[in-house]
Design a protein around this motif. Sequence first.
Motif, PDB file in Angstrom:
ATOM      1  N   GLY A  74     -14.967   3.556 -10.292  1.00  0.00           N
ATOM      2  CA  GLY A  74     -15.391   4.748 -10.925  1.00  0.00           C
ATOM      3  C   GLY A  74     -14.849   6.090 -10.104  1.00  0.00           C
ATOM      4  O   GLY A  74     -15.121   7.274 -10.708  1.00  0.00           O
ATOM      5  N   SER A  75     -14.281   6.136  -8.961  1.00  0.00           N
ATOM      6  CA  SER A  75     -13.968   7.213  -8.114  1.00  0.00           C
ATOM      7  C   SER A  75     -12.289   7.717  -8.576  1.00  0.00           C
ATOM      8  O   SER A  75     -12.010   8.602  -8.181  1.00  0.00           O
ATOM      9  N   TYR A  76     -11.734   6.752  -9.629  1.00  0.00           N
ATOM     10  CA  TYR A  76     -10.303   7.243  -9.834  1.00  0.00           C
ATOM     11  C   TYR A  76      -9.998   7.859 -10.908  1.00  0.00           C
ATOM     12  O   TYR A  76     -10.793   7.954 -11.643  1.00  0.00           O
ATOM     13  N   ASP A  77      -8.891   8.627 -10.802  1.00  0.00           N
ATOM     14  CA  ASP A  77      -8.558   9.357 -12.091  1.00  0.00           C
ATOM     15  C   ASP A  77      -8.522   8.780 -13.337  1.00  0.00           C
ATOM     16  O   ASP A  77      -8.708   9.220 -14.318  1.00  0.00           O
ATOM     17  N   TYR A  78      -7.625   7.485 -13.151  1.00  0.00           N
ATOM     18  CA  TYR A  78      -7.380   6.649 -14.421  1.00  0.00           C
ATOM     19  C   TYR A  78      -7.478   5.350 -13.949  1.00  0.00           C
ATOM     20  O   TYR A  78      -7.334   4.930 -12.743  1.00  0.00           O
ATOM     21  N   VAL A  79      -8.115   4.484 -14.896  1.00  0.00           N
ATOM     22  CA  VAL A  79      -8.453   3.082 -14.810  1.00  0.00           C
ATOM     23  C   VAL A  79      -7.564   2.462 -15.791  1.00  0.00           C
ATOM     24  O   VAL A  79      -7.788   2.548 -16.986  1.00  0.00           O
ATOM     25  N   ASP A  81       7.882  12.006  -5.364  1.00  0.00           N
ATOM     26  CA  ASP A  81       6.748  11.282  -5.078  1.00  0.00           C
ATOM     27  C   ASP A  81       6.474  10.060  -4.296  1.00  0.00           C
ATOM     28  O   ASP A  81       7.820   9.536  -4.117  1.00  0.00           O
ATOM     29  N   VAL A  82       5.389  10.008  -3.788  1.00  0.00           N
ATOM     30  CA  VAL A  82       5.148   8.926  -2.605  1.00  0.00           C
ATOM     31  C   VAL A  82       3.813   7.991  -3.161  1.00  0.00           C
ATOM     32  O   VAL A  82       2.918   8.373  -3.495  1.00  0.00           O
ATOM     33  N   LEU A  83       4.372   6.825  -3.087  1.00  0.00           N
ATOM     34  CA  LEU A  83       3.351   5.630  -3.624  1.00  0.00           C
ATOM     35  C   LEU A  83       2.480   5.162  -2.219  1.00  0.00           C
ATOM     36  O   LEU A  83       3.010   5.056  -1.245  1.00  0.00           O
ATOM     37  N   PHE A  84       1.031   5.328  -2.534  1.00  0.00           N
ATOM     38  CA  PHE A  84       0.251   4.532  -1.563  1.00  0.00           C
ATOM     39  C   PHE A  84      -0.308   3.427  -2.321  1.00  0.00           C
ATOM     40  O   PHE A  84      -1.144   3.448  -3.335  1.00  0.00           O
ATOM     41  N   ASP A  85      -0.427   2.219  -1.251  1.00  0.00           N
ATOM     42  CA  ASP A  85      -0.989   1.053  -1.614  1.00  0.00           C
ATOM     43  C   ASP A  85      -2.067   0.948  -0.632  1.00  0.00           C
ATOM     44  O   ASP A  85      -2.096   0.323   0.442  1.00  0.00           O
ATOM     45  N   VAL A  86      -3.262   1.540  -0.941  1.00  0.00           N
ATOM     46  CA  VAL A  86      -4.466   1.549  -0.485  1.00  0.00           C
ATOM     47  C   VAL A  86      -5.566   1.058  -1.208  1.00  0.00           C
ATOM     48  O   VAL A  86      -5.619   1.056  -2.240  1.00  0.00           O
ATOM     49  N   ASP A  87      -6.836   0.761  -0.402  1.00  0.00           N
ATOM     50  CA  ASP A  87      -7.909   0.463  -0.991  1.00  0.00           C
ATOM     51  C   ASP A  87      -8.936   1.586  -1.218  1.00  0.00           C
ATOM     52  O   ASP A  87      -8.447   2.734  -1.184  1.00  0.00           O
ATOM     53  N   TRP A  88     -10.001   1.458  -1.601  1.00  0.00           N
ATOM     54  CA  TRP A  88     -10.844   2.395  -2.336  1.00  0.00           C
ATOM     55  C   TRP A  88     -11.271   3.354  -1.081  1.00  0.00           C
ATOM     56  O   TRP A  88     -11.473   4.683  -1.291  1.00  0.00           O
ATOM     57  N   GLN A  89     -11.442   2.777   0.157  1.00  0.00           N
ATOM     58  CA  GLN A  89     -11.523   3.730   1.271  1.00  0.00           C
ATOM     59  C   GLN A  89     -10.548   4.602   1.744  1.00  0.00           C
ATOM     60  O   GLN A  89     -10.503   5.811   1.861  1.00  0.00           O
ATOM     61  N   GLU A 126      -5.034   8.946   5.895  1.00  0.00           N
ATOM     62  CA  GLU A 126      -6.168   8.064   5.651  1.00  0.00           C
ATOM     63  C   GLU A 126      -5.863   6.760   6.893  1.00  0.00           C
ATOM     64  O   GLU A 126      -4.686   6.827   7.388  1.00  0.00           O
ATOM     65  N   HIS A 127      -6.839   6.248   7.468  1.00  0.00           N
ATOM     66  CA  HIS A 127      -6.713   5.215   8.401  1.00  0.00           C
ATOM     67  C   HIS A 127      -7.925   4.013   8.369  1.00  0.00           C
ATOM     68  O   HIS A 127      -8.631   4.483   7.801  1.00  0.00           O
ATOM     69  N   ALA A 128      -7.391   3.074   9.106  1.00  0.00           N
ATOM     70  CA  ALA A 128      -8.379   2.095   9.142  1.00  0.00           C
ATOM     71  C   ALA A 128      -8.387   1.198  10.415  1.00  0.00           C
ATOM     72  O   ALA A 128      -7.074   1.153  10.791  1.00  0.00           O
ATOM     73  N   HIS A 129      -9.258   0.434  10.785  1.00  0.00           N
ATOM     74  CA  HIS A 129      -9.256  -0.556  11.795  1.00  0.00           C
ATOM     75  C   HIS A 129      -9.312  -1.826  11.224  1.00  0.00           C
ATOM     76  O   HIS A 129     -10.163  -2.323  10.667  1.00  0.00           O
ATOM     77  N   VAL A 130      -8.207  -2.513  11.252  1.00  0.00           N
ATOM     78  CA  VAL A 130      -8.094  -4.134  10.683  1.00  0.00           C
ATOM     79  C   VAL A 130      -7.759  -5.091  11.648  1.00  0.00           C
ATOM     80  O   VAL A 130      -6.623  -4.831  12.289  1.00  0.00           O
ATOM     81  N   PHE A 131      -8.399  -6.136  12.025  1.00  0.00           N
ATOM     82  CA  PHE A 131      -8.220  -7.167  12.722  1.00  0.00           C
ATOM     83  C   PHE A 131      -7.716  -6.663  14.211  1.00  0.00           C
ATOM     84  O   PHE A 131      -6.770  -6.981  14.652  1.00  0.00           O
TER      85      PHE A 131
END
Length: 214
Positions: A163-168, A98-106, A73-78
């Motif tokens: 709503g797009s996540y496996d668990y909430v 296991d690898v943790l990802f701290d990302v937004d919905w995109q 995943e990638h994004a353009h920020v500032f």
Amino acid sequence: MGSRRGLLIILSSPSGAGKSTLAKRLMEWDPTLSFSVSATTRAPRKGEVDGKDYHFVSEPRFKEMVTEGEMLEHAHVFGNFYGSPAGPVRQSIEAGHDVLFDVDWQGEVQIRNSAMASHSLSIFILPPSITELRRRLTSRGQDAPEVIQRRMQKSWDEISHWGSYDYVLVNDDLDKTAERLITIVEATRQRRNQQPGLLAHVRKLQAEFEEGSQ
């Protein structure tokens, strides 16, 4: 290959919902968990170490990695690019880590559409109420009301994609939410496609069965 494949654990939440604390609880529970180290085109800040804080790459190299499918995943920020290199994550998954990802919905959507989507687990953290979310954002410092309002709007934009996540999980009690989070990770580790040795075991059972039927 290890006895199981690793997971890409995606944690997302609006700012102030307790995601960072829950990620810390998860890593205290299992110290073998690691955060995905992002790649960025911005210059290193004082004290930052390449490969530990970020993978620092040039903009042409970053774009090349995106074109070659080497960014989950990638994004353009500032004015700078940020992204999650696929190579190190792939190695961790194959080694059973296991690898943790701290990302937004995109970021979650992009990982969902990547080659490693079948090994992903996405969890969204909701606040117990908007009032509590506002209180947490306000208590962080002496921010002006308009700054708080911008943060609240950004938080609501993030919440709208739950709503797009496996668990909430609703984080109304930190200890109980951490317990539920750990239960989800434990259960998902047992998912069929996370256990590469299952097929060989079933074939062994089949051979035993056929031998006993003769």
